[in-house]
Design a protein around this motif. Structure first.
Motif, short mmCIF file in Angstrom:
data_model
loop_
_atom_site.label_atom_id
_atom_site.label_comp_id
_atom_site.label_asym_id
_atom_site.label_seq_id
_atom_site.Cartn_x
_atom_site.Cartn_y
_atom_site.Cartn_z
N ALA A 1 0.84 -1.18 0.00
CA ALA A 1 0.00 0.00 0.00
C ALA A 1 0.88 1.25 0.00
O ALA A 1 1.96 1.25 0.58
N VAL A 2 0.39 2.29 -0.62
CA VAL A 2 1.11 3.55 -0.72
C VAL A 2 0.22 4.66 -0.16
O VAL A 2 -0.95 4.78 -0.53
N VAL A 3 0.77 5.45 0.75
CA VAL A 3 0.03 6.61 1.28
C VAL A 3 0.29 7.77 0.34
O VAL A 3 1.43 8.17 0.14
N THR A 4 -0.79 8.31 -0.25
CA THR A 4 -0.64 9.42 -1.18
C THR A 4 -1.04 10.76 -0.57
O THR A 4 -0.60 11.80 -1.00
N LYS A 5 -1.91 10.72 0.45
CA LYS A 5 -2.35 11.95 1.11
C LYS A 5 -2.64 11.64 2.57
O LYS A 5 -3.09 10.55 2.90
N LEU A 6 -2.39 12.62 3.42
CA LEU A 6 -2.77 12.55 4.83
C LEU A 6 -3.60 13.78 5.17
O LEU A 6 -3.30 14.89 4.71
N PHE A 7 -4.62 13.58 5.98
CA PHE A 7 -5.48 14.67 6.42
C PHE A 7 -5.47 14.73 7.94
O PHE A 7 -5.38 13.71 8.61
N VAL A 8 -5.58 15.94 8.47
CA VAL A 8 -5.77 16.14 9.90
C VAL A 8 -7.07 16.90 10.09
O VAL A 8 -7.55 17.60 9.19
N TYR A 9 -7.63 16.74 11.27
CA TYR A 9 -8.90 17.37 11.61
C TYR A 9 -8.67 18.17 12.89
O TYR A 9 -8.77 17.62 13.99
N PRO A 10 -8.34 19.48 12.76
CA PRO A 10 -8.00 20.27 13.95
C PRO A 10 -9.09 20.25 15.02
O PRO A 10 -8.79 20.21 16.20
N ILE A 11 -10.35 20.27 14.61
CA ILE A 11 -11.47 20.21 15.55
C ILE A 11 -12.26 18.95 15.25
O ILE A 11 -12.72 18.74 14.13
N LYS A 12 -12.42 18.11 16.26
CA LYS A 12 -13.16 16.86 16.09
C LYS A 12 -14.55 17.15 15.54
O LYS A 12 -15.28 17.98 16.05
N GLY A 13 -14.90 16.49 14.45
CA GLY A 13 -16.22 16.63 13.84
C GLY A 13 -16.30 17.67 12.73
O GLY A 13 -17.30 17.74 12.04
N CYS A 14 -15.25 18.48 12.57
CA CYS A 14 -15.26 19.49 11.51
C CYS A 14 -14.46 18.99 10.31
O CYS A 14 -13.85 17.93 10.36
N ALA A 15 -14.46 19.77 9.24
CA ALA A 15 -13.75 19.39 8.02
C ALA A 15 -12.26 19.24 8.28
O ALA A 15 -11.69 19.89 9.16
N GLY A 16 -11.62 18.38 7.51
CA GLY A 16 -10.19 18.16 7.63
C GLY A 16 -9.42 19.01 6.65
O GLY A 16 -9.98 19.67 5.77
#
Length: 97
Positions: A1-16
């Motif tokens: 598997a290859v990771v192409t993108k990572l996302f973080v979510y600064p506030i739980k439940g809001c957009a990343g």
């Protein structure tokens, strides 16, 4: 598997937001990821504070938080931008490249 993108979510439940470069992390994960949440504060005997989430408020996913100048800028279509200053000790972590 290859990771192409990572996302973080600064506030739980809001957009990343996509990580564009290196990021710091500690034993709890990325420093920018889910470190904050909205809490409904209830006053009164027997009442309990509760965190808010998309199951109760689906439109929370439309809030786009981003880290700027010592705080979080909250943006959502049709709403004024809101800056929330962050105060408190700075998390110490390792840098992920």
């Amino acid at each position: 598997a290859v990771v192409t993108k990572l996302f973080v979510y600064p506030i739980k439940g809001c957009a990343g937001q996509e990580l564009k470069s290196s990021s710091e992390f500690d034993k709890n994960g990325f420093l920018q990821d889910r470190r904050y949440m909205f809490v409904r504060c209830v006053e009164g005997e027997g009442d309990a504070d509760s965190f808010q989430h998309q199951r109760i408020h689906p439109r929370m996913g439309l809030i786009r938080p981003s880290y700027v100048n010592g705080g979080l800028m909250l943006r959502a279509e049709g709403m004024p931008d809101t800056f929330v200053p962050l105060v408190g000790p700075k998390d110490a972590g390792a840098k992920l490249r």
